[in-house]
Scaffold this active site. Structure first.
Site, PDB file in Angstrom:
ATOM      1  N   SER A 179       0.793  -1.228   0.000  1.00  0.00           N
ATOM      2  CA  SER A 179       0.000   0.000   0.000  1.00  0.00           C
ATOM      3  C   SER A 179       0.825   1.277   0.000  1.00  0.00           C
ATOM      4  CB  SER A 179      -0.953   0.000   1.193  1.00  0.00           C
ATOM      5  OG  SER A 179      -0.245  -0.145   2.396  1.00  0.00           O
ATOM      6  N   HIS A 207      -5.216  -3.408  -2.834  1.00  0.00           N
ATOM      7  CA  HIS A 207      -4.906  -2.416  -3.874  1.00  0.00           C
ATOM      8  C   HIS A 207      -4.804  -3.021  -5.266  1.00  0.00           C
ATOM      9  CE1 HIS A 207      -4.221   0.753  -0.906  1.00  0.00           C
ATOM     10  NE2 HIS A 207      -3.767  -0.234  -0.151  1.00  0.00           N
ATOM     11  N   LYS A 238     -11.612   0.504  -2.042  1.00  0.00           N
ATOM     12  CA  LYS A 238     -10.644   1.202  -2.900  1.00  0.00           C
ATOM     13  C   LYS A 238     -11.185   1.236  -4.334  1.00  0.00           C
ATOM     14  CE  LYS A 238      -7.303  -0.073   0.575  1.00  0.00           C
ATOM     15  NZ  LYS A 238      -7.441   1.097   1.427  1.00  0.00           N
TER      16      LYS A 238
END
Ligand code: PMP
Length: 391
Positions: A179, A207, A238
């Site tokens: 991250s 991610h 996300k």
């Protein structure tokens, strides 16, 4: 009660330049946001595909909000489970090409719940040193021995695996995309070592989900290793643009987690409207390669330009672009200057990153334009030169 020790601790944090404060954003996470009425270019959101304020997601959420209300009112195993939760689990399983999937209310809770329930006394977890805090906390909560290996060092991992024959079960846990650095786990090598030493692989693809792979299925799709990972965890907060998280894997794992993972059992189910919006988002992600292609192209362009200017930026393919500044105070000053000049990208400091490696963590969105990237490059050059970070 005496709170002097609290004040003292806060003072120490402030002296180290590590004091954290909230910034209140007055608009949705789109390229142009407002903070205290000032318009800024948002350069630090995890809304990678720009779906958080997409009309199609809003419409799905609104319809279910009107028919199912605002809150779920209970844990999944009691009264909180609706057709939307069931549907989303099925949708995640087909998306991830897994036998089954289980929802959690956040990625943090998914990591904590999975690790603390699959690994126990007499087991060992090998964990990359840059894994997310929720993995670290999951390891701590499990009663397993945790051994940290150097970031992405397969020599170190193998050396440590060699010494683990006394343990009952072995787990290797890694982020898919790290991250704070935006780099990828060496998944092919991790999978090979796991097979050689009889270890399970658990990957947190917070991610990577939606961003990597032809269909956005994430880091495992990128490496063509989708059936080689025992448990894949991902968040919807996300690229998916909503909230909550999933774990995908074999049906037997999911049944086990449903019965054992405390952060699943004792947590209220996500709002049904959010589950509905998440289904719509996954449909868009799977079908819409252009969003990903645009995002990754912008990332490539920005990395190249920042490097040319002399900034410390690694090669990479993800929309997370850390620009290493160094000491905490300088990084904070850099972020402040960026904000003065119209860009919102906060400084990341310890304990999130190692001491001396404070950075501006840029994260791009598919809703950014090439012109906006040009604007970013100009501002970084001005700020970098005025603070002596570049020449
Ligand atoms: N894993 C990683 C790698 C993350 O970056 C994050 C979010 N910062 C999480 C897990 C936690 O996800 P959530 O925000 O959904 O709790």
């Amino acid at each position: 009660m005496n709170t002097k020790w609290v004040e003292d601790e806060l003072k120490v944090i402030k002296e180290k330049g590590l004091y954290r404060q909230l910034k209140t954003i007055e608009t949705p996470p789109e390229p142009r946001i407002k903070i205290r009425g000032k318009e800024l270019l948002l350069l630090s959101s995890n809304n990678y595909l720009g779906l958080a304020s997409d009309d199609r997601l809003i419409q799905s959420a609104t319809e279910v909000l009107q028919s199912f209300g605002v809150g779920s009112g209970g844990a999944r195993l009691t009264t909180g489970n609706t057709i939307w939760h069931d549907q989303l689990e099925k949708r995640v399983a087909t998306f991830k090409k897994a036998e089954s999937a289980l929802l959690f209310s956040s990625g943090y809770l998914a990591n904590v719940g999975v690790l603390s329930s699959v690994a126990g006394e007499g087991d060992v977890i090998l964990s990359d040193e840059l894994n997310h805090a929720s993995i670290v906390d999951g390891c701590r909560l499990s009663k397993a021995k945790t051994i940290i290996y150097h970031h992405k060092s397969m020599n170190d991992l193998e050396e440590k695996l060699r010494m683990t024959s006394v343990f009952k079960k072995k787990f290797i846990v890694t982020d898919g995309v790290f991250s704070m650095d935006g780099d990828l786990a060496p998944l092919p090598e991790i999978v090979a070592l796991a097979r050689k030493y009889n270890a399970y692989v658990i990957m947190d693809d917070a991610h990577g989900t939606g961003v990597l792979g032809e269909h956005g299925r994430g880091t495992a799709e990128h490496f063509n290793l989708e059936h080689e990972i025992d448990l894949v965890i991902g968040t919807f907060s996300k690229a998916v643009g909503t909230e909550g998280a999933y774990v995908a894997g074999k049906e037997v794992w999911i049944q086990y987690l449903r019965n054992k993972a405390r952060s699943f059992i004792f947590q209220t189910a996500m709002a049904p409207s959010i589950a509905a919006a998440t289904i719509t988002s996954i449909d868009i992600i799977e079908q819409n390669q252009q969003l990903r292609q645009h995002l990754l192209r912008l990332g490539k362009m920005l990395r190249k330009q920042l490097k040319l200017l002399g900034f410390r930026v690694d090669d990479g393919i993800t929309p997370i672009i850390p620009v290493i500044i160094g000491e905490a105070k300088l990084a904070v000053e850099f972020a402040k200057e960026l904000e003065e000049q119209g860009i919102f990208a906060p400084a990341i400091r310890p304990p999130t990153v190692p001491i001396g490696q404070c950075r501006i963590r840029i994260s791009l969105m598919a809703s950014h334009t090439e012109e906006q990237i040009g604007e970013v490059i100009e501002v970084f050059q001005r700020v970098g030169q005025s603070l002596g970070v570049i020449q």
